[in-house]
Design a protein around this motif. Structure first.
Motif, PDB file in Angstrom:
ATOM      1  N   UNK A 137      18.868  46.876  30.240  1.00  0.00           N
ATOM      2  CA  UNK A 137      19.617  45.793  29.668  1.00  0.00           C
ATOM      3  C   UNK A 137      19.439  44.316  29.935  1.00  0.00           C
ATOM      4  N   UNK A 138      20.077  43.317  29.722  1.00  0.00           N
ATOM      5  CA  UNK A 138      19.376  41.839  30.179  1.00  0.00           C
ATOM      6  C   UNK A 138      20.694  41.203  31.089  1.00  0.00           C
ATOM      7  N   UNK A 139      22.012  41.960  31.243  1.00  0.00           N
ATOM      8  CA  UNK A 139      22.782  41.242  32.078  1.00  0.00           C
ATOM      9  C   UNK A 139      22.813  41.115  33.185  1.00  0.00           C
ATOM     10  N   UNK A 140      21.761  41.927  34.040  1.00  0.00           N
ATOM     11  CA  UNK A 140      21.491  41.607  35.560  1.00  0.00           C
ATOM     12  C   UNK A 140      20.529  40.441  35.714  1.00  0.00           C
ATOM     13  N   UNK A 141      19.792  40.196  34.730  1.00  0.00           N
ATOM     14  CA  UNK A 141      18.983  39.125  34.902  1.00  0.00           C
ATOM     15  C   UNK A 141      19.451  37.920  34.580  1.00  0.00           C
TER      16      UNK A 141
END
Length: 378
Positions: free
Chosen positions: A15-19
């Motif tokens: 996904x993209x949330x952690x980054x």
């Protein structure tokens, strides 16, 4: 402990949330002074990150095995396999190599896997820097480590209570919110003072999130998005403006572009670099229940229309948002349109939802988390 100057933030490119949370913390720390050094590192190697594995892992939770994933997320039933991941030499060696290269005073983890590896390594290497955990969803799962973690940043009181139930110490847990771009603070101030410029040609403006940096998490929403745009013609003309964010170019974005030709009530976007500014001009956001997008929306007082309950962390996100009355669940296109028709007929519905979102949202999460980290915690 002396005040830390060098920070290493581990994330995982699923996904993209952690980054995004890692970058938000990095930006917030740097705003405190140029003397601070912050490094964001993916636990995955470039070869893994650029392969199909991250996309497959995202799809497995939303399309392939949602029931299995939900049970594992809630119960921790996959803990034996998760513990095997933590001791894999390729991952442990990568963590140690990055630690030696960056030489941080503190390690911050926005995903549970690098956090668990760091906690495990500290048992063998007590001289390693302290570890902070940052949850990027509204609830925490059993795979987050408790021991060897000096501090937790969580999104809400419910997550704090869950950690305490698992043995976490309350004085090491801060309910600061999910870290989002610090620019949200100024946008939130404008929102609260009603200083946001919206498209006044329409009664309400709605953003549909159908893609981002990675497309896999949104694939399940594509048929609904296309059907909704078709059925939206049933609403009175000039009442709703649809802003559809498709993310990076794809077959779906090309199809939708062709399908929407001539529609004055629809604006299509590919990948948006000023997403927060675009979001701030909306009255509602239609989205899957991802932690980061919901945190961004709540911070700006934008109620959510959730197109699915989701599984695992997304199901937990849905429950939190619905319990705080910051959004509604509309799993069919007919339900979405019926809700928006009610909003058009009864404006207090939108006003109440907006008020609830502003109350629950935490636009200063990144700055407050950065301040806590700079103090060395807890």
């Amino acid at each position: 402990m002396k005040s830390p100057k060098r920070f290493l933030i581990f994330y995982l490119s699923i996904g993209s949330g952690h980054l995004s949370a890692a970058n938000a913390i990095k930006k917030a720390i740097r705003e405190y002074g140029s003397e601070y050094r912050v490094f964001c590192e993916d636990l995955f190697t470039p070869a893994i990150r650029d392969s199909m594995l991250p996309e497959f892992l995202s799809l497995s939770s939303t399309l392939f095995f949602p029931g299995v994933y939900d049970t594992a997320w809630q119960s921790g039933s996959m803990m034996p396999g998760y513990e095997l991941l933590q001791v894999m030499p390729v991952l442990r060696n990568r963590v140690m190599e990055i630690l030696l290269h960056r030489n941080p005073d503190m390690v911050i983890c926005t995903h549970s896997l690098p956090c668990s590896i760091m906690a495990s390594l500290q048992s063998d290497h007590p001289d390693l820097p302290p570890v902070a955990a940052v949850a990027t969803d509204f609830m925490v799962h059993p795979y987050w480590p408790i021991k060897k973690v000096k501090g937790f940043v969580v999104a809400c009181d419910e997550a704090r209570e869950r950690l305490i139930e698992r043995g976490g110490s309350g004085d090491r847990i801060r309910v600061l919110g999910i870290p989002i771009d610090p620019a949200a603070e100024n946008l939130s101030i404008r929102e609260r003072s009603d200083d946001i410029k919206r498209d006044t040609r329409f009664s309400i403006n709605v953003l549909i999130l159908a893609g981002g940096k990675r497309l896999a998490p949104y694939v399940a929403t594509w048929p609904k998005t296309k059907n909704l745009m078709d059925m939206a013609m049933q609403l009175p003309a000039g009442r709703v403006h649809w802003n559809v964010v498709c993310g990076i170019p794809s077959a779906f974005s090309r199809l939708l572009t062709e399908f929407m030709k001539g529609r004055e009530d629809v604006t299509l976007y590919e990948y948006v670099t000023d997403f927060m500014e675009l979001l701030s001009r909306q009255d509602f956001v239609i989205t899957k229940p991802g932690g980061l997008i919901l945190a961004e929306a709540m911070a700006l007082g934008i109620p959510a229309i959730l197109v699915s309950q989701g599984s695992g962390q997304e199901a937990a996100n849905s429950n939190i948002i619905l319990s705080h009355r910051c959004g509604v669940l509309a799993e069919s296109e007919k339900e979405v349109l019926a809700y928006l028709q009610d909003v058009l007929d009864y404006p207090y519905i939108a006003a109440d939802a907006k008020r609830a979102a502003l109350t629950f949202g935490k636009p200063s999460a990144a700055r407050q988390a950065a301040a806590w980290f700079l103090q060395g915690m807890p």
